[in-house]
Design a protein around this motif. Structure first.
Motif, PDB file in Angstrom:
ATOM      1  N   HIS A 211      53.730  47.138  58.699  1.00  0.00           N
ATOM      2  CA  HIS A 211      53.869  47.620  60.079  1.00  0.00           C
ATOM      3  C   HIS A 211      54.153  46.459  61.033  1.00  0.00           C
ATOM      4  CE1 HIS A 211      52.873  49.950  63.747  1.00  0.00           C
ATOM      5  NE2 HIS A 211      52.909  51.037  63.007  1.00  0.00           N
TER       6      HIS A 211
ATOM      7  N   ASP B 192      55.102  57.993  63.574  1.00  0.00           N
ATOM      8  CA  ASP B 192      55.520  57.070  62.507  1.00  0.00           C
ATOM      9  C   ASP B 192      54.518  57.029  61.356  1.00  0.00           C
ATOM     10  OD1 ASP B 192      53.890  55.738  64.522  1.00  0.00           O
ATOM     11  OD2 ASP B 192      54.344  53.821  63.554  1.00  0.00           O
ATOM     12  N   HIS B 193      53.473  57.868  61.435  1.00  0.00           N
ATOM     13  CA  HIS B 193      52.489  57.929  60.348  1.00  0.00           C
ATOM     14  C   HIS B 193      52.338  59.334  59.777  1.00  0.00           C
ATOM     15  CE1 HIS B 193      51.060  53.754  60.934  1.00  0.00           C
ATOM     16  NE2 HIS B 193      51.603  53.983  62.119  1.00  0.00           N
TER      17      HIS B 193
ATOM     18  N   HIS C 219      46.475  58.291  60.997  1.00  0.00           N
ATOM     19  CA  HIS C 219      46.337  58.783  62.367  1.00  0.00           C
ATOM     20  C   HIS C 219      47.571  59.585  62.752  1.00  0.00           C
ATOM     21  CE1 HIS C 219      48.582  55.047  62.986  1.00  0.00           C
ATOM     22  NE2 HIS C 219      48.895  55.435  64.208  1.00  0.00           N
TER      23      HIS C 219
ATOM     24  N   ASP D 240      46.949  51.807  62.055  1.00  0.00           N
ATOM     25  CA  ASP D 240      47.120  51.019  63.272  1.00  0.00           C
ATOM     26  C   ASP D 240      45.756  50.912  63.951  1.00  0.00           C
ATOM     27  OD1 ASP D 240      49.787  51.305  62.639  1.00  0.00           O
ATOM     28  OD2 ASP D 240      50.314  52.470  64.424  1.00  0.00           O
TER      29      ASP D 240
HETATM   30 ZN   LIG Z   1      52.384  52.923  63.796  1.00  0.00          ZN
END
Ligand SMILES: [Zn+2]
Ligand SMILES: [Zn+2]
Length: 260
Positions: free
Chosen positions: A235, A80-81, A76, A182
């Motif tokens: 995570h 942070d991805h 996504h 996530d």
């Molecule tokens: Zn994340």
């Protein structure tokens, strides 16, 4: 160690959790970046599963060269991805890369990547490079994509990020690896993970309810629906890291290597 089944084609995947952290460096961990290298007689190129902003130091810290990475699969469009992609692309440009780099992510990935590059390094999205960045956008519930020898299928995650968020089911090296990214708990996790060799699951909090994220409590409550051979948690916030000794599943750390 003897090699296994070399006449039977692709055989096995080495999975390295270069980054196993959340967005905020909890526990000193780096952001999401999972390196997957099929081991087979033909040795297909390695690929990444997510590419958080800290991915270059994460990979180099594990002794992994980002140069041969053929494709990045993005769950996504949160920083942070996918925020490491501009750095990965510029690094490849300066290293004289010529092989194309594939980026596979949700609808909107192409535009968001261009915007991220322009925001962080103005002009970088328009520069002429010796290699192509080939974006494939995967729709949850849409057809599979086959990129860099990896068959990818997307399921709908529940995680607002300006674009649909994906649960990814990837087949490579004769193995199936599923990644929640996530997401709040959704039955799509169990559906995606059915019979997989490895489920990589977010476990953001231990049992405190937080919107749009998975808790250890959710995974524990649904553990009989999760039929993957192995489940590894990633995570994790400081709260979850404080409960590692009580976890009902294996847990990742930066530098963890799994051989499937
Ligand atoms: Zn994340
Ligand atoms: Zn997110």
């Amino acid at each position: 160690m003897p090699s296994r089944g070399s006449q039977q084609g692709p055989d096995g995947v080495t999975v390295t959790f270069a980054g196993s952290g959340d967005a905020f460096g909890s526990g000193g961990r780096l952001q999401a970046c999972i390196h997957m290298e099929p081991n087979g007689p033909v040795e297909p190129a390695p690929v990444l599963l997510d590419c958080g902003a800290t991915s270059l130091p994460a990979l180099r810290g594990c002794g992994l060269d980002p140069g041969p990475v053929a494709a990045v699969f993005v769950s996504h469009l949160h920083g942070d991805h996918f925020g490491g992609l501009p750095f990965l692309i510029l690094d490849a440009q300066f290293a004289g890369r010529t092989a194309p780099l594939a980026v596979v992510g949700p609808p909107g990935t192409g535009q968001r990547l261009t915007e991220a590059m322009e925001c962080m390094f103005p002009g970088s999205s328009r520069v002429r490079r010796r290699f192509a960045v080939e974006v494939t956008e995967l729709r949850p519930g849409g057809p599979d994509a086959v990129v860099a020898g990896v068959r990818a299928r997307a399921y709908p995650a529940s995680h607002p990020s300006g674009a649909p968020a994906l649960i990814l089911r990837l087949a490579l090296g004769g193995r199936v690896i599923v990644y929640t990214g996530d997401t709040a708990w959704t039955p799509a996790i169990a559906e995606a993970a059915a019979g997989a060799d490895l489920l990589i699951a977010e476990a953001y909090y231990w049992d405190k309810a937080v919107p749009h994220h998975l808790r250890h409590a959710d995974l524990a409550a649904h553990r009989y629906e999760l039929t993957a051979r192995r489940t590894v948690l990633t995570h994790m916030s400081a709260d979850m890291l404080g409960h590692l000794d009580q976890a009902r599943f294996e847990t990742a750390h930066d530098g963890l290597v799994l051989r499937l």
